[in-house]
Design a protein around this motif. Structure first.
Motif, mmCIF file in Angstrom:
data_model
loop_
_atom_site.group_PDB
_atom_site.id
_atom_site.type_symbol
_atom_site.label_atom_id
_atom_site.label_comp_id
_atom_site.label_asym_id
_atom_site.label_seq_id
_atom_site.Cartn_x
_atom_site.Cartn_y
_atom_site.Cartn_z
ATOM 1 N N UNK A 169 0.986 -1.041 -0.027
ATOM 2 C CA UNK A 169 -0.006 -0.022 0.027
ATOM 3 C C UNK A 169 0.823 1.313 -0.108
ATOM 4 N N UNK A 170 1.866 1.146 0.976
ATOM 5 C CA UNK A 170 2.667 2.533 0.948
ATOM 6 C C UNK A 170 3.658 2.704 -0.457
ATOM 7 N N UNK A 171 3.965 1.480 -0.845
ATOM 8 C CA UNK A 171 4.669 1.552 -2.106
ATOM 9 C C UNK A 171 3.872 2.178 -3.491
ATOM 10 N N UNK A 205 1.358 4.141 -3.053
ATOM 11 C CA UNK A 205 1.196 5.589 -2.702
ATOM 12 C C UNK A 205 2.520 6.386 -3.082
ATOM 13 N N UNK A 206 3.692 5.793 -2.726
ATOM 14 C CA UNK A 206 5.166 6.580 -3.269
ATOM 15 C C UNK A 206 5.107 6.797 -4.641
ATOM 16 N N UNK A 207 4.683 5.349 -5.545
ATOM 17 C CA UNK A 207 4.708 5.471 -6.748
ATOM 18 C C UNK A 207 3.767 6.512 -7.595
ATOM 19 N N UNK A 208 2.544 6.763 -6.998
ATOM 20 C CA UNK A 208 1.753 7.687 -7.567
ATOM 21 C C UNK A 208 2.501 8.855 -7.230
ATOM 22 N N UNK A 209 2.861 9.171 -6.235
ATOM 23 C CA UNK A 209 3.576 10.550 -5.701
ATOM 24 C C UNK A 209 4.620 10.705 -6.928
#
Length: 263
Positions: free
Chosen positions: A103-105, A107-111
């Protein structure tokens, strides 16, 4: 039935994350920022490039690739027979940890994609203003390649499909034996609700914006207004001579490495 699917998707996601393109673009970005650090501390495209590098650093430091490899090793390669009542499965704490990192990954890739798009548009804007031509040309090419590597290898789509298999397995394991490890957080059944955006539509929107900006600016004509139009209309036989004479007659600043191809 869920275990082979989960193991296969872990391997696919690991290959997409460990591809040479993503790591190579990250090293080039770090080198560019290192070279221009003392000269462009207040330059807006440079600050936007720093945000892109920060997202890449956080993505590597969270060790998502290592977690996926560990989970794949815990899943037995041979499925249990139908007559067997028991089979080895990863524990609930392991599944919860990997699911949280996925989930965090995502979010980071979207950012990261959003930062790449914004930094690209900013670099093209300053390039049209004839400001730091060499750096902005390099940055626009680097950012477009980085954005394309993530989209072409379907890194984000692979992680979302992996989370679907993780969520199903986690639900079955928790029903069999309750052993919650992460408390105070409810794992979403659909990752799209957690991300808050539609991945495919967001990618198409960013791509259209980047292509539209690159096409509409016509920054090459702004950089080289004195370049004669006859260069592009001559035949193949006289193209080399015409290009050479045009380059000699035009007073072009120190940007000889960009522009039309000079044979």
């Amino acid at each position: 039935r869920c275990l082979p699917v989960l193991r296969r998707r872990c391997h696919i996601a690991g290959k997409r994350l460990s591809g040479p393109g993503l790591a190579a673009e990250g090293r080039v970005l770090h080198s560019v920022l290192y070279v221009y650090h003392s000269r462009l501390l207040r330059h807006r495209p440079y600050l936007a490039l720093q945000q892109v590098e920060q997202c890449l650093k956080r993505l590597w430091k969270m060790n998502l690739l290592g977690c996926l490899e560990t989970l794949a090793e815990l899943i037995p390669k041979k499925t249990a027979s139908k007559a067997q009542a028991e089979c080895l499965v990863p524990s609930q704490p392991v599944l919860e940890t990997v699911a949280l990192k996925v989930l965090g990954g995502c979010k980071l890739i979207l950012r990261l994609l959003d930062c790449c798009c914004k930094a690209f548009l900013l670099s093209v804007k300053h390039l049209c203003s004839e400001e730091f031509i060499l750096l902005n040309t390099l940055a626009s090419g680097l950012l477009s390649r980085l954005w394309f590597v993530i989209q072409y290898r379907c890194v984000l789509q692979t992680l979302t499909s992996l989370y679907g298999a993780l969520s199903t397995t986690l639900q079955l394991v928790s029903e069999t034996q309750q052993a919650p490890y992460i408390k105070g957080f409810t794992f979403p059944s659909d990752i799209s609700d957690f991300l808050g955006v539609n991945i495919s539509s967001e990618a198409k929107k960013q791509k259209a914006l980047m292509l539209k900006t690159k096409k509409s600016t016509s920054w090459m004509k702004k950089l080289f207004p004195s370049m004669p139009e006859a260069v592009s209309k001559v035949g193949k036989k006289r193209k080399s001579e015409t290009c050479t004479s045009a380059m000699k007659n035009c007073s072009i600043p120190c940007a000889m490495d960009i522009g039309e191809t000079v044979v």
